[in-house]
Design a protein around this motif. Structure first.
Motif, PDB file in Angstrom:
ATOM      1  N   HIS A  97     -25.580  14.785  73.140  1.00  0.00           N
ATOM      2  CA  HIS A  97     -25.634  13.326  73.214  1.00  0.00           C
ATOM      3  C   HIS A  97     -26.771  12.812  72.353  1.00  0.00           C
ATOM      4  N   ALA A  98     -26.574  11.606  71.821  1.00  0.00           N
ATOM      5  CA  ALA A  98     -27.580  10.973  70.964  1.00  0.00           C
ATOM      6  C   ALA A  98     -27.502   9.470  71.165  1.00  0.00           C
ATOM      7  N   PRO A  99     -28.644   8.785  71.182  1.00  0.00           N
ATOM      8  CA  PRO A  99     -28.630   7.333  71.395  1.00  0.00           C
ATOM      9  C   PRO A  99     -28.075   6.577  70.191  1.00  0.00           C
ATOM     10  N   ILE A 100     -27.221   5.603  70.468  1.00  0.00           N
ATOM     11  CA  ILE A 100     -26.724   4.686  69.443  1.00  0.00           C
ATOM     12  C   ILE A 100     -27.549   3.402  69.465  1.00  0.00           C
ATOM     13  N   SER A 101     -27.792   2.905  70.655  1.00  0.00           N
ATOM     14  CA  SER A 101     -28.639   1.732  70.854  1.00  0.00           C
ATOM     15  C   SER A 101     -29.184   1.815  72.266  1.00  0.00           C
ATOM     16  N   ASP A 102     -29.943   0.834  72.676  1.00  0.00           N
ATOM     17  CA  ASP A 102     -30.530   0.839  74.003  1.00  0.00           C
ATOM     18  C   ASP A 102     -29.436   0.845  75.062  1.00  0.00           C
ATOM     19  N   GLY A 103     -29.374   1.924  75.855  1.00  0.00           N
ATOM     20  CA  GLY A 103     -28.381   2.028  76.917  1.00  0.00           C
ATOM     21  C   GLY A 103     -27.026   2.526  76.482  1.00  0.00           C
ATOM     22  N   LEU A 104     -26.846   2.867  75.203  1.00  0.00           N
ATOM     23  CA  LEU A 104     -25.557   3.345  74.695  1.00  0.00           C
ATOM     24  C   LEU A 104     -25.757   4.670  73.983  1.00  0.00           C
ATOM     25  N   ASP A 105     -25.021   5.709  74.435  1.00  0.00           N
ATOM     26  CA  ASP A 105     -25.119   7.050  73.865  1.00  0.00           C
ATOM     27  C   ASP A 105     -23.798   7.484  73.251  1.00  0.00           C
ATOM     28  N   PHE A 106     -23.882   8.205  72.144  1.00  0.00           N
ATOM     29  CA  PHE A 106     -22.752   8.988  71.637  1.00  0.00           C
ATOM     30  C   PHE A 106     -22.737  10.306  72.388  1.00  0.00           C
ATOM     31  N   THR A 107     -21.551  10.762  72.800  1.00  0.00           N
ATOM     32  CA  THR A 107     -21.445  12.033  73.524  1.00  0.00           C
ATOM     33  C   THR A 107     -20.350  12.897  72.897  1.00  0.00           C
ATOM     34  N   SER A 108     -20.514  14.198  73.008  1.00  0.00           N
ATOM     35  CA  SER A 108     -19.484  15.137  72.571  1.00  0.00           C
ATOM     36  C   SER A 108     -19.554  16.372  73.454  1.00  0.00           C
ATOM     37  N   GLU A 109     -18.410  17.044  73.585  1.00  0.00           N
ATOM     38  CA  GLU A 109     -18.329  18.254  74.398  1.00  0.00           C
ATOM     39  C   GLU A 109     -17.421  19.272  73.721  1.00  0.00           C
ATOM     40  N   PHE A 110     -17.771  20.519  73.893  1.00  0.00           N
ATOM     41  CA  PHE A 110     -16.912  21.630  73.484  1.00  0.00           C
ATOM     42  C   PHE A 110     -16.826  22.557  74.675  1.00  0.00           C
ATOM     43  N   ALA A 111     -15.603  22.847  75.131  1.00  0.00           N
ATOM     44  CA  ALA A 111     -15.475  23.542  76.408  1.00  0.00           C
ATOM     45  C   ALA A 111     -14.279  24.484  76.441  1.00  0.00           C
ATOM     46  N   TRP A 112     -14.262  25.282  77.488  1.00  0.00           N
ATOM     47  CA  TRP A 112     -13.180  26.232  77.766  1.00  0.00           C
ATOM     48  C   TRP A 112     -12.788  26.071  79.219  1.00  0.00           C
ATOM     49  N   ASN A 113     -11.483  26.149  79.487  1.00  0.00           N
ATOM     50  CA  ASN A 113     -11.061  26.271  80.877  1.00  0.00           C
ATOM     51  C   ASN A 113      -9.926  27.268  80.997  1.00  0.00           C
ATOM     52  N   HIS A 114      -9.717  27.747  82.204  1.00  0.00           N
ATOM     53  CA  HIS A 114      -8.687  28.736  82.501  1.00  0.00           C
ATOM     54  C   HIS A 114      -7.767  28.147  83.568  1.00  0.00           C
ATOM     55  N   ARG A 115      -6.528  27.878  83.186  1.00  0.00           N
ATOM     56  CA  ARG A 115      -5.565  27.282  84.115  1.00  0.00           C
ATOM     57  C   ARG A 115      -4.723  28.385  84.755  1.00  0.00           C
ATOM     58  N   SER A 116      -4.814  28.440  86.067  1.00  0.00           N
ATOM     59  CA  SER A 116      -4.096  29.465  86.824  1.00  0.00           C
ATOM     60  C   SER A 116      -3.243  28.785  87.888  1.00  0.00           C
ATOM     61  N   ALA A 117      -1.925  28.974  87.792  1.00  0.00           N
ATOM     62  CA  ALA A 117      -1.004  28.337  88.730  1.00  0.00           C
ATOM     63  C   ALA A 117      -0.195  29.394  89.480  1.00  0.00           C
ATOM     64  N   LYS A 118       0.027  29.145  90.756  1.00  0.00           N
ATOM     65  CA  LYS A 118       0.904  30.007  91.540  1.00  0.00           C
ATOM     66  C   LYS A 118       1.869  29.133  92.332  1.00  0.00           C
ATOM     67  N   SER A 119       3.125  29.532  92.352  1.00  0.00           N
ATOM     68  CA  SER A 119       4.162  28.801  93.074  1.00  0.00           C
ATOM     69  C   SER A 119       4.771  29.726  94.118  1.00  0.00           C
ATOM     70  N   ASP A 120       4.660  29.349  95.374  1.00  0.00           N
ATOM     71  CA  ASP A 120       5.219  30.118  96.484  1.00  0.00           C
ATOM     72  C   ASP A 120       6.531  29.484  96.921  1.00  0.00           C
ATOM     73  N   TYR A 121       7.622  30.233  96.793  1.00  0.00           N
ATOM     74  CA  TYR A 121       8.962  29.764  97.129  1.00  0.00           C
ATOM     75  C   TYR A 121       9.392  30.335  98.478  1.00  0.00           C
ATOM     76  N   ARG A 122      10.069  29.505  99.247  1.00  0.00           N
ATOM     77  CA  ARG A 122      10.662  29.959 100.499  1.00  0.00           C
ATOM     78  C   ARG A 122      12.060  29.376 100.613  1.00  0.00           C
ATOM     79  N   VAL A 123      13.034  30.239 100.707  1.00  0.00           N
ATOM     80  CA  VAL A 123      14.433  29.844 100.883  1.00  0.00           C
ATOM     81  C   VAL A 123      14.946  30.574 102.113  1.00  0.00           C
ATOM     82  N   ASP A 124      15.132  29.820 103.195  1.00  0.00           N
ATOM     83  CA  ASP A 124      15.442  30.417 104.493  1.00  0.00           C
ATOM     84  C   ASP A 124      14.363  31.450 104.832  1.00  0.00           C
ATOM     85  N   ASP A 125      14.731  32.720 104.968  1.00  0.00           N
ATOM     86  CA  ASP A 125      13.739  33.746 105.308  1.00  0.00           C
ATOM     87  C   ASP A 125      13.200  34.481 104.085  1.00  0.00           C
ATOM     88  N   ALA A 126      13.706  34.153 102.909  1.00  0.00           N
ATOM     89  CA  ALA A 126      13.258  34.831 101.691  1.00  0.00           C
ATOM     90  C   ALA A 126      12.030  34.122 101.122  1.00  0.00           C
TER      91      ALA A 126
END
Length: 207
Positions: A97-126
């Motif tokens: 981050h760096a100031p642009i003017s009083d009370g106003l900042d420029f911001t930047s981010e570089f990031a990584w995330n890991h998306r993990s999804a699980k779906s649990d199915y139930r059909v009758d007893d299965a």
């Protein structure tokens, strides 16, 4: 000689102090409620609710480290079939981050995330489970502005590339904080791309 050295040190440190003391803290922790809405086209919309935690830690006058994690889950029913899907997303990044003017900042981010999804199915007893996971690399730029002593807001635009057959996407973030004390505030934020909307309401402690 010692007085000259001390005076020179103070003059050199003054710009860094000004950058660090701009009225907006980049060291904070927060957590709260999280909602994700997916536009699945012909399959209909999917809504999942959960929570999130995240923190930002200033490591230099203009740099900070960001860490966080979220979990949302939702259930769908169709006759005797039921599916519950849970999405976990840990997040790690570095910001500038760096100031642009009083009370106003420029911001930047570089990031990584890991998306993990699980779906649990139930059909009758299965019962059976499907899982998927992939990594994303994200880049984002924007501005953060303090409007008053108790109100600030931010606007960001970003690009995410998932690889592993995932479509790259552009997204936007808009948010704000209402502060009640020098430490405590309430944060509201929305993140939007073509098919996904994500909303967060949390409590932030700034230091």
């Amino acid at each position: 000689m010692r007085k000259i050295f001390l005076a020179s040190t103070l003059l050199l440190a003054a710009p860094l102090t000004a950058l660090a003391d701009d009225g907006m803290s980049y060291t904070y922790v927060e957590g709260g409620w999280n909602r994700l809405q997916l536009d699945a086209g012909g399959a209909g919309d999917v809504t999942a609710d959960g929570g999130y935690v995240r923190g930002s830690f200033a490591v230099a006058p203009q740099f900070h480290v960001i860490v966080g994690a979220s979990r949302v889950s939702g259930s769908e029913h169709a006759g005797a079939a039921r599916v519950k899907t849970t999405l976990d997303v840990p997040y790690l990044g570095v910001g500038y981050h760096a100031p642009i003017s009083d009370g106003l900042d420029f911001t930047s981010e570089f990031a990584w995330n890991h998306r993990s999804a699980k779906s649990d199915y139930r059909v009758d007893d299965a019962r059976f489970r499907e899982t998927s996971r992939f990594n994303e690399v994200l880049g984002m730029v924007g501005v953060r502005n303090r409007f008053t002593e108790t109100l600030e807001g931010w606007l960001k635009g970003g690009y995410a590339n998932g690889g592993d057959g995932q479509d790259a996407r552009w997204y936007g973030v808009v948010g704000g904080q209402v502060s009640f004390t020098d430490t405590w505030g309430v944060v509201l934020e929305g993140q939007f791309d073509k098919d996904v909307s994500e909303y967060r309401v949390g409590v932030r402690a700034s230091f």
